[in-house]
Design an enzyme around this catalytic site. Sequence first.
Site, mmCIF file in Angstrom:
data_model
loop_
_atom_site.group_PDB
_atom_site.id
_atom_site.type_symbol
_atom_site.label_atom_id
_atom_site.label_comp_id
_atom_site.label_asym_id
_atom_site.label_seq_id
_atom_site.Cartn_x
_atom_site.Cartn_y
_atom_site.Cartn_z
ATOM 1 N N ARG A 155 0.809 -1.277 -0.043
ATOM 2 C CA ARG A 155 -0.028 0.140 0.019
ATOM 3 C C ARG A 155 0.824 1.071 -0.103
ATOM 4 O O ARG A 155 2.042 1.264 0.658
ATOM 5 C CB ARG A 155 -0.957 0.145 1.253
ATOM 6 C CG ARG A 155 -1.961 1.201 1.362
ATOM 7 C CD ARG A 155 -2.652 1.053 2.651
ATOM 8 N NE ARG A 155 -3.577 2.130 2.921
ATOM 9 C CZ ARG A 155 -4.210 2.442 4.035
ATOM 10 N NH1 ARG A 155 -4.195 1.603 5.035
ATOM 11 N NH2 ARG A 155 -4.995 3.435 4.054
ATOM 12 N N HIS A 156 0.398 2.276 -0.643
ATOM 13 C CA HIS A 156 1.168 3.502 -0.513
ATOM 14 C C HIS A 156 1.538 4.180 0.946
ATOM 15 O O HIS A 156 1.002 3.557 1.679
ATOM 16 C CB HIS A 156 0.433 4.678 -1.491
ATOM 17 C CG HIS A 156 -0.851 5.034 -0.877
ATOM 18 N ND1 HIS A 156 -0.896 5.592 0.304
ATOM 19 C CD2 HIS A 156 -2.277 4.660 -1.120
ATOM 20 C CE1 HIS A 156 -2.268 5.917 0.737
ATOM 21 N NE2 HIS A 156 -3.077 5.055 -0.229
ATOM 22 N N GLY A 157 2.595 4.865 0.904
ATOM 23 C CA GLY A 157 2.773 5.262 2.171
ATOM 24 C C GLY A 157 1.795 6.270 2.749
ATOM 25 O O GLY A 157 0.845 6.801 2.103
ATOM 26 N N GLU A 158 1.825 6.536 3.900
ATOM 27 C CA GLU A 158 0.711 7.536 4.885
ATOM 28 C C GLU A 158 0.841 8.919 4.049
ATOM 29 O O GLU A 158 1.887 9.488 3.390
ATOM 30 C CB GLU A 158 1.377 7.971 6.144
ATOM 31 C CG GLU A 158 0.227 8.655 6.968
ATOM 32 C CD GLU A 158 0.967 9.159 8.237
ATOM 33 O OE1 GLU A 158 0.686 8.687 9.253
ATOM 34 O OE2 GLU A 158 1.738 9.960 8.223
ATOM 35 N N THR A 159 -0.330 9.409 3.655
ATOM 36 C CA THR A 159 -0.557 10.639 3.140
ATOM 37 C C THR A 159 -1.118 11.566 4.020
ATOM 38 O O THR A 159 -1.613 11.485 5.129
ATOM 39 C CB THR A 159 -1.710 10.469 1.772
ATOM 40 O OG1 THR A 159 -2.853 10.011 2.253
ATOM 41 C CG2 THR A 159 -1.162 9.409 0.983
ATOM 42 N N GLU A 160 -1.364 12.879 3.441
ATOM 43 C CA GLU A 160 -1.914 13.976 4.541
ATOM 44 C C GLU A 160 -3.371 13.631 4.504
ATOM 45 O O GLU A 160 -3.919 13.858 5.562
ATOM 46 C CB GLU A 160 -1.656 15.363 3.704
ATOM 47 C CG GLU A 160 -0.292 15.894 3.639
ATOM 48 C CD GLU A 160 -0.070 17.074 2.960
ATOM 49 O OE1 GLU A 160 -0.868 17.785 2.826
ATOM 50 O OE2 GLU A 160 1.108 17.524 3.009
ATOM 51 N N ALA A 161 -4.213 13.093 3.438
ATOM 52 C CA ALA A 161 -5.355 12.778 3.600
ATOM 53 C C ALA A 161 -5.545 11.658 4.693
ATOM 54 O O ALA A 161 -6.856 11.785 5.516
ATOM 55 C CB ALA A 161 -6.202 12.437 2.184
ATOM 56 N N GLU A 214 -7.463 3.506 -6.885
ATOM 57 C CA GLU A 214 -8.420 3.483 -5.910
ATOM 58 C C GLU A 214 -10.035 3.796 -6.423
ATOM 59 O O GLU A 214 -10.079 4.604 -7.285
ATOM 60 C CB GLU A 214 -8.202 4.496 -4.883
ATOM 61 C CG GLU A 214 -8.743 4.294 -3.373
ATOM 62 C CD GLU A 214 -8.867 2.966 -2.787
ATOM 63 O OE1 GLU A 214 -9.696 2.114 -3.317
ATOM 64 O OE2 GLU A 214 -8.448 2.599 -1.685
#
Length: 203
Positions: free
Chosen positions: A7-13, A81
């Site tokens: 999964r992609h890394g943590e995002t601001e959203a 997504e």
Amino acid sequence: MKLWLVRHGETEANVAGLYSGHAPTPLTDKGQMQARRLGEMLNQVPFDRVLCSELERTQQTARLLRGARQIPLAAHPLLNEMFFGDWEMRHHRDLQVEDKANYEAWCADWQHAAPTNGESFADFSQRVQAFADELADYNDENLLIVSHQGVLSLLTALLLGMPTASMWHFRIDHGAWSVIDFSPQFVTLRVLNSRAIWTPNEG
């Protein structure tokens, strides 16, 4: 073939608790660190190629994970997504007030309702199933797939022959890697959300 799911890394959203399907949202400093650390964990995996969604957060994660290795990387639209339409980059607290009827309908029957002007779960699941069907055409030994929580959870359930609602049994964490042994005849979930350094003797 081994499918390596990331999964992609943590995002601001993610940090703000916002719905982020197709809307751009950058990786946080923590998210970038997660991607680099995954590159260290999986440095010895002889990836044949990397597939990621068309969204920048997965492509950035894939690039940071790949590092200096010359591994072919391609974006695949079926790995995007779910699109949340008018709910993109919105918090559920706001939607409970500003789009109350539609949001309540979606929460009550998410498999049949759809976000306002967004993608229905039926369309989303058909899209992910289309990607699952493509896998039989790949001849890679190690395929790295960098995508999203919804896509990877649903893909896992579909490949294991489970109902689509079973996706919620497969939480895919930031900063972890999972492995599925895939063949057209049989599929096995071998690893889920590992943070260990992979070594060749693990097979």
